[in-house]
Enzyme design. Structure first.
Site, PDB file in Angstrom:
ATOM      1  N   VAL B   7      36.079  37.900  36.519  1.00 53.60           N
ATOM      2  CA  VAL B   7      36.463  38.777  37.627  1.00 53.60           C
ATOM      3  C   VAL B   7      35.521  39.979  37.723  1.00 53.60           C
ATOM      4  CG1 VAL B   7      38.905  38.172  37.642  1.00 53.60           C
ATOM      5  CG2 VAL B   7      38.146  40.064  36.215  1.00 53.60           C
ATOM      6  N   CYS B   8      35.241  40.379  38.957  1.00 53.57           N
ATOM      7  CA  CYS B   8      34.524  41.632  39.193  1.00 53.57           C
ATOM      8  C   CYS B   8      35.036  42.224  40.496  1.00 53.57           C
ATOM      9  CB  CYS B   8      33.015  41.449  39.208  1.00 53.57           C
ATOM     10  SG  CYS B   8      32.367  40.561  40.625  1.00 53.57           S
ATOM     11  N   ALA B   9      34.292  43.138  41.092  1.00 52.03           N
ATOM     12  CA  ALA B   9      34.796  43.847  42.262  1.00 52.03           C
ATOM     13  C   ALA B   9      35.030  42.907  43.436  1.00 52.03           C
ATOM     14  CB  ALA B   9      33.834  44.963  42.639  1.00 52.03           C
ATOM     15  N   THR B  14      29.614  37.946  39.836  1.00 51.48           N
ATOM     16  CA  THR B  14      30.155  37.050  38.806  1.00 51.48           C
ATOM     17  C   THR B  14      29.970  35.593  39.205  1.00 51.48           C
ATOM     18  OG1 THR B  14      32.316  37.578  39.730  1.00 51.48           O
ATOM     19  CG2 THR B  14      31.880  38.370  37.510  1.00 51.48           C
ATOM     20  N   GLU B  39      38.828  40.902  41.343  1.00 43.86           N
ATOM     21  CA  GLU B  39      39.949  41.306  40.499  1.00 43.86           C
ATOM     22  C   GLU B  39      41.251  41.255  41.293  1.00 43.86           C
ATOM     23  OE1 GLU B  39      42.837  43.896  38.685  1.00 43.86           O
ATOM     24  OE2 GLU B  39      41.750  44.431  40.498  1.00 43.86           O
TER      25      GLU B  39
END
Lengths: 425, 101
Positions: B7-9, B14, B39
């Site tokens: 997960v990332c923004a 990712t 996320e």
């Protein structure tokens, strides 16, 4: 040594950033706005198709009736954004409280139209004007969705509900349990609506627009605040924090309302009201204004280290994905590149603002950028090749500014690599 | 079968690492389902996750994410900054698998 200081500082910043990000209100709004993205894009693409500056094409779509159809789509997307955001934000906010988003959305829809003026014609036909259903109504939409949803959730979770005997099926019981909290929200906004009707504003829309939306757009949308905020965002990136995301969690409502007004004017072929907004910032600060640096590494680097980094980071950077650049170089905690990394955004924004203000570059059309749209294309989508051309010029400028910093670091890395090779021989 | 979720923004960067990790898993013959998302989206993701990896740019959310998902039996870790930036799928995959041992 300075690295250690930076890390300590970063740990001080983290809790604050986290607090902003954890706020249910902030998350509800941004998740809601993100959820409504497909509709925003639908309106944006329709406006683009409607306004392509090719005369034969324009004539064709007008004659065939496509232009008309596109206008209908725009009417119920771009010019309808307040309604769409109201429902989407209510849903997003309810989910933050682990409650049913659909009911919160419906309840908000009812409350929003209760406070929205309705006209009755002489023939007795009831009409809702579009005046407050688009960009101008967005702040009221946000307020109504948060308040209505909060009232509903508060009462429901406090147990102020109609209790059904156990023999009643749970599905039926749960729909009754929403009844009193739902009524409370509706009654509240009925009162709000009549209170404002008694004032010189007439509606809460007019009040919020005059006293909240316009001033906030003035504060958040002016170039000085934007330069400060986006420099701060880069500073957060320097500490390894997704600065853009953090800043957006605060200014997203303001920027969204500005871009909505911009898009509506663009679709209608009217003069564009704003210079700045989300579209403006995204168009001119792609990849933290560090694309020039990625290109330098790719084409000019002598050292293996920077050449490899260039191969890895240049293409994503052109698509606005800066993480390989930021974490691979790394630019995080790296004082060698502190100055260009933190300050180039501000420089780009000031240049773009000035050129737009004096009329050399047209104003951006206000299309919400889809992440991953490559540079130049993202500029063209804002309505003019001149905007894309300015993006290219800014990349060239970023290349020049980054060059001395890059050269020094590259030479150092090259010498280390050379001496390492010599030692091996 | 091992389920790894990144997960990332926005799930953009990712997803680049994701494809590198998938390649690496395939080469080594490891049966793993590796996917990337934002996320926010992960909150409503219902399929199994054994290892949850967080992009370094949202590492400030680490405590929150840990307290949310570790009780559900997931292994949670922040991806090493340099591995992330250099898109070192092999190394990240190795670290992820080590978490399970």
């Amino acid at each position: 040594m300075s690295t250690i200081d930076a890390k300590a500082l970063s740990q001080k910043i983290t809790p604050t950033v986290n607090k902003i990000q954890k706020s249910k209100v902030v998350n509800g709004i941004s998740n809601g706005l993100m959820g409504a993205m497909p509709v925003t894009l639908l309106g944006a693409f329709s406006a683009l198709l409607l306004n392509l500056p090719i005369a034969p094409y324009k004539e064709f779509i007008t004659n065939v009736g496509i232009a008309n159809a596109l206008q209908v789509i725009i009417q119920f997307s771009t010019n309808f954004l307040a309604v769409i955001f109201a429902v989407a934000i209510a849903g997003g906010y309810a989910k933050q409280h682990k409650e049913d988003g659909v009911f919160a959305g419906l309840l908000t829809l009812v409350c929003f139209f209760i406070v929205t003026p309705m006209n009755v014609t002489e023939e007795g036909v009831k009409l809702i004007p579009f005046q407050w259903l688009g960009g101008t109504g967005i702040f009221t939409a946000i307020i109504v969705s948060l308040v209505a949803t909060r009232i509903y959730i508060y009462l429901k979770q406090k147990g102020v509900t109609i209790k059904m005997p156990e023999s009643v099926p749970p599905v039926v019981a749960s729909s009754f349990s929403s009844l009193i909290p739902g009524f409370a929200a509706v009654i509240f906004f009925t009162i709000v609506s009549s209170v404002f009707a008694a004032t010189s504003f007439g509606t809460i829309h007019q009040f919020v627009y005059t006293f909240l939306q316009i001033p906030l757009q003035g504060v958040g949308g002016n170039i000085v605040s934007i330069v400060i905020l986006w420099t701060f965002a880069q500073l957060l990136w320097f500490f390894g924090i997704h600065g853009t995301l953090v800043i957006y969690s605060v200014v997203l409502p303001i920027f969204t309302a500005m871009d909505a007004a911009q898009m509506a004017a663009y679709a209608a072929g009217e003069a564009l009201p704003n210079i700045t907004g989300r579209a403006f910032v995204s168009t001119y600060t792609m990849s933290g204004s560090a694309i020039g640096f990625a290109l330098l590494m790719l084409f000019v680097a002598k050292s293996k280290q920077y050449k490899t980094l260039g191969k890895l980071s240049a293409v994503p950077a052109l698509f606005g994905i800066s993480e390989p650049l930021v974490f691979g170089t790394p630019l995080v905690f790296n004082f060698k590149f502190f100055v260009p990394f933190v300050f180039m955004n501000g420089v780009n924004l000031i240049i773009a603002y000035t050129l737009t203000a004096i009329g050399i570059i047209p104003r951006v059309a206000g299309f919400t950028p889809v992440s991953g749209t490559p540079i130049i294309l993202s500029g063209l989508m804002e309505g003019s090749w001149k905007i894309a051309a300015l993006q290219v010029v800014l990349v060239a400028l970023s290349t020049i500014v980054w060059y001395p910093f890059f050269k020094k670091a590259d030479n150092e890395a090259y010498q280390i690599e050379q001496s390492a090779e010599n030692n091996q021989e | 079968m091992i389920n790894i979720t990144l997960v990332c923004a926005a799930g953009m960067s990712t997803s680049m690492l994701m494809s590198k990790m998938q390649q690496s898993a395939k080469q080594q013959g490891i049966e793993a389902k590796i996917i990337a998302m934002s996320e926010a989206k992960f909150e409503t993701y219902e399929e199994a996750t054994d290892v949850l990896l967080i992009g370094p740019q949202i590492s400030y959310m680490e405590d929150e994410i840990r307290s949310k998902y570790e009780p559900k039996g997931m292994k949670v870790a922040v991806i090493d900054m340099i591995d992330y930036g250099s898109m070192n799928g092999e190394k990240v995959l190795k670290d992820a698998l080590n978490l399970l041992n």
